[in-house]
Scaffold this motif. Sequence first.
Motif, PDB file in Angstrom:
ATOM      1  N   MET A   1       0.853  -1.193   0.000  1.00  0.00           N
ATOM      2  CA  MET A   1       0.000   0.000   0.000  1.00  0.00           C
ATOM      3  C   MET A   1       0.893   1.249   0.000  1.00  0.00           C
ATOM      4  N   THR A   2       0.567   2.199  -0.879  1.00  0.00           N
ATOM      5  CA  THR A   2       1.267   3.473  -0.869  1.00  0.00           C
ATOM      6  C   THR A   2       0.339   4.538  -0.311  1.00  0.00           C
ATOM      7  N   TYR A   3       0.784   5.238   0.713  1.00  0.00           N
ATOM      8  CA  TYR A   3      -0.069   6.240   1.351  1.00  0.00           C
ATOM      9  C   TYR A   3      -0.207   7.461   0.451  1.00  0.00           C
ATOM     10  N   GLN A   4      -1.433   7.951   0.321  1.00  0.00           N
ATOM     11  CA  GLN A   4      -1.702   9.133  -0.488  1.00  0.00           C
ATOM     12  C   GLN A   4      -1.914  10.328   0.440  1.00  0.00           C
ATOM     13  N   TYR A   5      -1.022  11.269   0.392  1.00  0.00           N
ATOM     14  CA  TYR A   5      -1.156  12.469   1.201  1.00  0.00           C
ATOM     15  C   TYR A   5      -1.235  13.665   0.259  1.00  0.00           C
ATOM     16  N   SER A   6      -1.876  14.761   0.726  1.00  0.00           N
ATOM     17  CA  SER A   6      -1.912  15.957  -0.115  1.00  0.00           C
ATOM     18  C   SER A   6      -1.612  17.192   0.727  1.00  0.00           C
ATOM     19  N   PHE A   7      -1.006  18.175   0.074  1.00  0.00           N
ATOM     20  CA  PHE A   7      -0.687  19.424   0.771  1.00  0.00           C
ATOM     21  C   PHE A   7      -1.967  20.100   1.265  1.00  0.00           C
ATOM     22  N   LYS A   8      -3.025  20.044   0.464  1.00  0.00           N
ATOM     23  CA  LYS A   8      -4.282  20.684   0.848  1.00  0.00           C
ATOM     24  C   LYS A   8      -4.849  20.052   2.124  1.00  0.00           C
ATOM     25  N   ASP A   9      -4.874  18.719   2.179  1.00  0.00           N
ATOM     26  CA  ASP A   9      -5.400  18.037   3.378  1.00  0.00           C
ATOM     27  C   ASP A   9      -4.563  18.379   4.612  1.00  0.00           C
ATOM     28  N   CYS A  10      -3.235  18.349   4.443  1.00  0.00           N
ATOM     29  CA  CYS A  10      -2.350  18.649   5.583  1.00  0.00           C
ATOM     30  C   CYS A  10      -2.601  20.061   6.088  1.00  0.00           C
ATOM     31  N   LEU A  11      -2.723  21.005   5.159  1.00  0.00           N
ATOM     32  CA  LEU A  11      -2.960  22.393   5.555  1.00  0.00           C
ATOM     33  C   LEU A  11      -4.286  22.534   6.284  1.00  0.00           C
ATOM     34  N   GLN A  12      -5.315  21.910   5.749  1.00  0.00           N
ATOM     35  CA  GLN A  12      -6.641  22.057   6.357  1.00  0.00           C
ATOM     36  C   GLN A  12      -6.693  21.440   7.753  1.00  0.00           C
ATOM     37  N   ARG A  13      -6.024  20.297   7.934  1.00  0.00           N
ATOM     38  CA  ARG A  13      -5.983  19.700   9.274  1.00  0.00           C
ATOM     39  C   ARG A  13      -5.195  20.594  10.227  1.00  0.00           C
ATOM     40  N   ALA A  14      -4.060  21.112   9.723  1.00  0.00           N
ATOM     41  CA  ALA A  14      -3.211  21.972  10.574  1.00  0.00           C
ATOM     42  C   ALA A  14      -3.971  23.216  11.010  1.00  0.00           C
ATOM     43  N   GLU A  15      -4.783  23.766  10.119  1.00  0.00           N
ATOM     44  CA  GLU A  15      -5.486  25.009  10.443  1.00  0.00           C
ATOM     45  C   GLU A  15      -6.587  24.802  11.489  1.00  0.00           C
ATOM     46  N   ARG A  16      -7.007  23.553  11.673  1.00  0.00           N
ATOM     47  CA  ARG A  16      -8.026  23.275  12.694  1.00  0.00           C
ATOM     48  C   ARG A  16      -7.405  23.121  14.084  1.00  0.00           C
ATOM     49  N   ILE A  17      -6.053  22.994  14.140  1.00  0.00           N
ATOM     50  CA  ILE A  17      -5.353  22.825  15.423  1.00  0.00           C
ATOM     51  C   ILE A  17      -4.767  24.182  15.796  1.00  0.00           C
ATOM     52  N   THR A  18      -5.235  24.745  16.894  1.00  0.00           N
ATOM     53  CA  THR A  18      -4.929  26.162  17.134  1.00  0.00           C
ATOM     54  C   THR A  18      -4.353  26.439  18.525  1.00  0.00           C
ATOM     55  N   TRP A  19      -3.689  25.466  19.149  1.00  0.00           N
ATOM     56  CA  TRP A  19      -3.182  25.746  20.501  1.00  0.00           C
ATOM     57  C   TRP A  19      -1.974  26.695  20.464  1.00  0.00           C
ATOM     58  N   TYR A  95      -1.200  25.650  -2.049  1.00  0.00           N
ATOM     59  CA  TYR A  95      -1.392  24.771  -0.890  1.00  0.00           C
ATOM     60  C   TYR A  95      -0.049  24.245  -0.377  1.00  0.00           C
ATOM     61  N   GLN A  96       0.854  23.925  -1.335  1.00  0.00           N
ATOM     62  CA  GLN A  96       2.177  23.437  -0.938  1.00  0.00           C
ATOM     63  C   GLN A  96       2.922  24.526  -0.160  1.00  0.00           C
ATOM     64  N   ASP A  97       2.923  25.747  -0.688  1.00  0.00           N
ATOM     65  CA  ASP A  97       3.618  26.856  -0.008  1.00  0.00           C
ATOM     66  C   ASP A  97       3.069  27.027   1.409  1.00  0.00           C
ATOM     67  N   ARG A  98       1.741  27.086   1.510  1.00  0.00           N
ATOM     68  CA  ARG A  98       1.138  27.364   2.819  1.00  0.00           C
ATOM     69  C   ARG A  98       1.341  26.196   3.788  1.00  0.00           C
ATOM     70  N   ALA A  99       1.289  24.965   3.272  1.00  0.00           N
ATOM     71  CA  ALA A  99       1.491  23.799   4.152  1.00  0.00           C
ATOM     72  C   ALA A  99       2.916  23.784   4.699  1.00  0.00           C
ATOM     73  N   TYR A 100       3.914  24.060   3.837  1.00  0.00           N
ATOM     74  CA  TYR A 100       5.303  24.077   4.330  1.00  0.00           C
ATOM     75  C   TYR A 100       5.533  25.226   5.306  1.00  0.00           C
ATOM     76  N   LEU A 101       4.949  26.388   5.028  1.00  0.00           N
ATOM     77  CA  LEU A 101       5.137  27.531   5.940  1.00  0.00           C
ATOM     78  C   LEU A 101       4.449  27.274   7.283  1.00  0.00           C
ATOM     79  N   GLU A 102       3.305  26.625   7.249  1.00  0.00           N
ATOM     80  CA  GLU A 102       2.612  26.237   8.488  1.00  0.00           C
ATOM     81  C   GLU A 102       3.481  25.245   9.272  1.00  0.00           C
ATOM     82  N   PHE A 103       4.039  24.289   8.562  1.00  0.00           N
ATOM     83  CA  PHE A 103       4.950  23.286   9.151  1.00  0.00           C
ATOM     84  C   PHE A 103       6.095  24.020   9.867  1.00  0.00           C
TER      85      PHE A 103
END
Length: 303
Positions: A1-19, A95-103
């Motif tokens: 199995m190869t895991y499918q990840y996307s920058f958009k999904d990562c960004l959207q999950r990250a934006e819901r975590i706000t501590w 989405y890639q830019d924003r996901a990496y900057l969020e990271f």
Amino acid sequence: MTYQYSFKDCLQRAERITWRVEDLIGPDKTLDFERPFLPESLARTGGFDFLSPVQKRALNQIRGHAYLSIFGLVEEFILPFVLDHARPTLNADGYQDRAYLEFAAEEAKHIQLFHRFREAFEADFGPGCAVIGPPEAIAGHVLGHPPLAVALLILHIEWMTQKHFQESVEADHEIDPLFKSLLLHHWMEEHQHAHLDTLMVRDLAARLDPAGIQAGFDGYLALGGFLDAGLKQQAELDLAALEQACGLTLSDAQRQTVISVQHQANRWTYIGSGMSHPNFLETLGELGAPFRAAAEAAAPTFC
Ligand SMILES: [Fe+2]
Ligand SMILES: [Fe+2]
């Protein structure tokens, strides 16, 4: 199995975590030194029959301090590495830019988080818990390796934090609630990092020939050896801190026992738990079956 990840999904999950760091530690949120800080599966301090319960707990807490320091230290090379990887592709994919900057922003927050916990620890426990370093020298050494080697080490670290929480911290009702909260909140954000690192490894590998991929994997193993030497040294520093904090003088045989058990506990905490993670092995397998097999063969030494 190869895991499918996307920058958009990562960004959207990250934006819901706000501590915020201030939500986790502050004047009204303090460490409870009546409790251990790390779960026993990581600390392995409970088996020393020549130490009293209070001394075992102190060693557990000293290991917790080292955990804060070592994570603070690794985040210091992860942050510039992520920024360096993101910069050449800026504007190619929003989405890639924003996901990496969020990271990167989250890792900068984690550096502050670990630092604040260390300050709180030292204010109550006192000085004397030395740690390997300095961080700049370690970051310089790590970042001198091929980018694929560094990306693999970072991927290993991100999956490692997932295993720490899910397999040992989550079900532990003994450890200090504040320390557990730190591990929980770190785990929440590291989950996205692990996915982004997987995409980063795939991107780097796609631009390399077989010799370049081999060099990246060899560099990852060399960094594992470098880390292991540091972990042995950390076990010695933790023993010195225990002897000083508790006014202990152990025999040479007892000291060797503590160093040996604690070095192996450090190996599991920082090397084996990442190297053996199924998702990390999956990514190595994508690079080539021999890389996965080599990690599977090496991992038991660090468990
Ligand atoms: Fe982090
Ligand atoms: Fe991370």
